[in-house]
Design a protein around this motif. Structure first.
Motif, short mmCIF file in Angstrom:
data_model
loop_
_atom_site.label_atom_id
_atom_site.label_comp_id
_atom_site.label_asym_id
_atom_site.label_seq_id
_atom_site.Cartn_x
_atom_site.Cartn_y
_atom_site.Cartn_z
N GLN A 81 -0.68 7.51 4.78
CA GLN A 81 -0.34 7.76 3.03
C GLN A 81 -1.23 6.86 2.48
O GLN A 81 -1.27 7.40 1.45
CB GLN A 81 0.91 7.26 2.88
CG GLN A 81 1.79 8.68 3.12
CD GLN A 81 3.30 8.40 3.37
OE1 GLN A 81 3.34 7.07 2.42
NE2 GLN A 81 4.35 8.13 3.80
N ALA A 82 -1.32 5.67 2.94
CA ALA A 82 -2.65 4.65 2.38
C ALA A 82 -4.06 4.51 2.73
O ALA A 82 -4.40 3.94 1.42
CB ALA A 82 -1.69 3.17 3.23
N ALA A 83 -4.59 5.57 2.87
CA ALA A 83 -5.89 5.41 2.99
C ALA A 83 -6.71 5.68 1.82
O ALA A 83 -6.31 7.23 1.45
CB ALA A 83 -6.24 6.40 4.36
N LEU B 191 -0.67 4.24 7.68
CA LEU B 191 -1.74 3.73 7.24
C LEU B 191 -2.65 5.24 6.46
O LEU B 191 -3.31 4.89 5.68
CB LEU B 191 -2.76 3.39 8.29
CG LEU B 191 -2.32 1.58 8.84
CD1 LEU B 191 -2.57 1.65 9.83
CD2 LEU B 191 -2.92 1.32 6.94
N LEU C 57 4.83 0.15 3.59
CA LEU C 57 3.34 -0.47 4.65
C LEU C 57 3.67 -1.69 3.41
O LEU C 57 2.55 -1.76 2.59
CB LEU C 57 1.98 0.35 4.43
CG LEU C 57 1.14 -0.53 4.55
CD1 LEU C 57 1.21 -1.45 6.41
CD2 LEU C 57 -0.46 0.42 5.30
N VAL D 223 -7.10 12.51 2.82
CA VAL D 223 -5.98 11.79 2.83
C VAL D 223 -5.15 12.62 3.95
O VAL D 223 -4.17 12.29 4.59
CB VAL D 223 -5.70 10.90 2.57
CG1 VAL D 223 -4.72 10.20 2.47
CG2 VAL D 223 -7.17 10.36 2.14
N HIS D 224 -4.84 13.22 2.90
CA HIS D 224 -3.29 14.08 3.72
C HIS D 224 -2.94 15.33 4.40
O HIS D 224 -2.27 15.56 5.08
CB HIS D 224 -2.49 14.14 2.31
CG HIS D 224 -1.65 13.03 1.97
ND1 HIS D 224 -2.53 12.78 0.00
CD2 HIS D 224 -1.11 11.99 2.05
CE1 HIS D 224 -1.43 11.51 0.20
NE2 HIS D 224 -0.78 10.91 0.43
N ARG E 264 0.67 -1.22 -0.03
CA ARG E 264 0.10 0.01 0.25
C ARG E 264 0.88 1.35 -0.17
O ARG E 264 0.82 2.41 -0.58
CB ARG E 264 -0.89 0.26 1.55
CG ARG E 264 -2.38 -1.70 1.66
CD ARG E 264 -3.08 -1.46 2.59
NE ARG E 264 -3.90 -0.12 1.34
CZ ARG E 264 -4.65 0.64 3.55
NH1 ARG E 264 -4.12 -0.53 4.43
NH2 ARG E 264 -5.42 1.32 3.30
N THR E 265 1.71 1.57 0.31
CA THR E 265 3.41 2.12 0.43
C THR E 265 4.60 1.42 0.43
O THR E 265 4.78 0.55 1.08
CB THR E 265 2.97 3.07 1.74
OG1 THR E 265 3.43 2.11 2.96
CG2 THR E 265 1.52 3.42 1.83
N VAL F 131 -10.83 5.53 9.56
CA VAL F 131 -11.44 6.56 8.45
C VAL F 131 -11.48 5.69 7.09
O VAL F 131 -12.57 5.76 6.24
CB VAL F 131 -9.99 7.87 7.62
CG1 VAL F 131 -9.73 7.82 6.45
CG2 VAL F 131 -10.34 8.67 8.72
N ASP F 132 -10.26 5.02 7.11
CA ASP F 132 -10.64 3.14 6.37
C ASP F 132 -11.71 2.65 5.97
O ASP F 132 -12.18 2.07 5.59
CB ASP F 132 -9.51 2.62 6.19
CG ASP F 132 -8.34 1.49 5.33
OD1 ASP F 132 -7.75 0.93 5.25
OD2 ASP F 132 -9.26 2.39 4.61
N VAL G 178 -7.00 5.80 12.14
CA VAL G 178 -7.21 6.20 10.58
C VAL G 178 -7.43 4.75 10.25
O VAL G 178 -8.46 4.44 8.80
CB VAL G 178 -5.32 5.81 10.73
CG1 VAL G 178 -5.34 5.91 8.74
CG2 VAL G 178 -4.99 7.30 10.78
#
Lengths: 222, 69, 116
Positions: free
Chosen positions: C24-26, C22, A168, B46-47, A164-165, B22-23, B19
């Protein structure tokens, strides 16, 4: 206006939670189901921490009360009861389908990251470096994915997302029968403790089955 | 865990949970087309706004811990 | 306050590492194909570029497998590497032109997970 948290069946009592903007959860009969909602005169709300938390607390409290419920995505609002009932009636079969899938089940989560200090692929100079960097990443992700094999076997269903990153390597969600939840939690703890040194592992849950409460098509208002 | 560690550890647990919420809350659950959708900051969520979410969660964490002292 | 009893176990007290990655990936939103006729052009671009991304990714995976197997020469690896890098750059330009994000190009295939 009605803010919708979940649908439930055969609910004995209201979930014990505060609700969005401190409006208490109520039940609205919708066919053979109950919609868990809170009433608001007006609702303008940006997605924010306290709103997400309020929503999650209602659904968590619901999970503590019953086996038979379907969590709804954040942000679903109806003008009135009629509108909500129409939407649910128009999608009765679909709701039954998802209820059958998640009834009596909970969700667990797993995330695997590279330890800081472990090399992360640097920005590539050439096409070759980029490609070889990707290969290394893929191998690392596949190693990480092997970690959860025993969990996948224990679960009813699982979702794994690799890379995912760059750091990650794996994020996964598992749908688990309630009677097996404590065994599953134990396996997760074991996995966390026995993980390879170059990785850090985080296990979360039990959650309401958010990631598995879905259908092929989004439900449309009738 | 010493009291010196309590605030950062608690905040990290809050951040991770937030987080994850959120997901799960925005990416999961049954999607039913309502009359109104609560407004969302879009891609920025997100950012940029996530930082704001975490900051507000941090404030909540500080308020919880202070009374204990 | 967020119930952090949802954190079951961690190999490190540094949960901020996970929060960072997480975050960043969300990807909070479902991926939808734009079907609104007013935005049809963007919807078509979305569909086409999604398919191109899929092909690119499949081809790249195939190349990686061949590298792993050792069935490619150094020269072939160089050429493939350059080509894929150029393709990626072209895709970035096209996405820019149509104002599409990576999230918008993904597609949810239900039980099969996400396309990309």
């Amino acid at each position: 206006m009605l803010y919708l948290y979940a649908f439930a069946r055969g609910l004995g009592s209201l979930p014990r939670a505060t609700g969005l903007k401190e409006r208490p959860p109520e039940l609205v009969a919708v066919g053979s189901l109950d919609a868990v909602v809170s009433r608001h005169d007006r609702l303008e709300q940006e997605v924010a921490a306290d709103a997400l938390v309020a929503h999650a607390e209602v659904v968590d409290a619901l999970m503590a009360e019953t086996d038979e419920f379907v969590p709804v995505r954040f942000g679903t609002v109806f003008e009135d009861e009629t509108s909500l009932q129409n939407a649910a009636a128009g999608n009765e079969q679909a709701l039954e389908q998802v209820l059958r899938k998640v009834r009596g089940r909970v969700e667990f989560g797993l995330h695997v990251v590279r330890r800081p200090g472990a090399p992360v692929p640097a920005p590539e100079r050439s096409g070759r470096e980029r490609l070889l960097g990707k290969l290394e990443q893929l191998r690392a992700a596949e190693d990480a994915a092997e970690l959860d094999e025993p969990l996948v076997r224990l679960a009813v269903e699982s979702r794994r997302r690799l890379l995912r990153t760059p750091r990650l390597l794996l994020s996964a969600a598992y749908l688990v029968e309630r009677p097996r939840a404590s065994e599953f939690a134990e396996r997760l703890r074991e996995l966390v403790e026995s993980r390879p040194e170059r990785l850090e592992v985080l296990a979360t849950g039990p959650w309401p089955p958010y990631s598995f409460a879905e259908l092929e098509d989004d439900l449309r208002a009738a | 865990m010493t009291t010196g560690d309590a605030l950062p550890a608690a905040r990290s647990a809050h951040e991770v949970t937030l987080v994850e919420l959120v997901d799960r809350l925005l990416g999961g659950g049954v999607v039913l087309a309502g009359d109104v959708t609560l407004s969302v900051a879009g891609v920025d969520l997100v950012h940029v706004s996530l930082r704001a979410l975490i900051a507000s969660a941090g404030t909540l964490a500080a308020r919880e811990i202070a009374p204990v002292r | 306050m967020p119930r952090d009893d949802h954190v079951l176990a961690s190999s490190t007290p540094r949960l901020d590492l996970f929060a960072e990655e997480l975050g960043q990936a969300a990807t909070p939103f479902p991926r939808r194909i734009e079907a609104d006729p007013e935005r049809l052009e963007k919807g078509l671009a979305q569909l086409v570029l999604t398919l191109v991304e899929l092909l690119r990714e499949l081809m790249e995976r195939q190349a990686l497998r061949r590298i792993d197997d050792g069935t490619l020469t150094d020269e072939e690896i160089d050429r493939l590497g350059e080509t894929f890098m150029l393709l990626e750059q072209r895709m970035a330009e096209l996405k820019d032109v149509f104002g599409l994000t990576d999230e918008e190009l993904n597609m949810n295939l239900g039980p099969l997970g996400n396309l990309l």
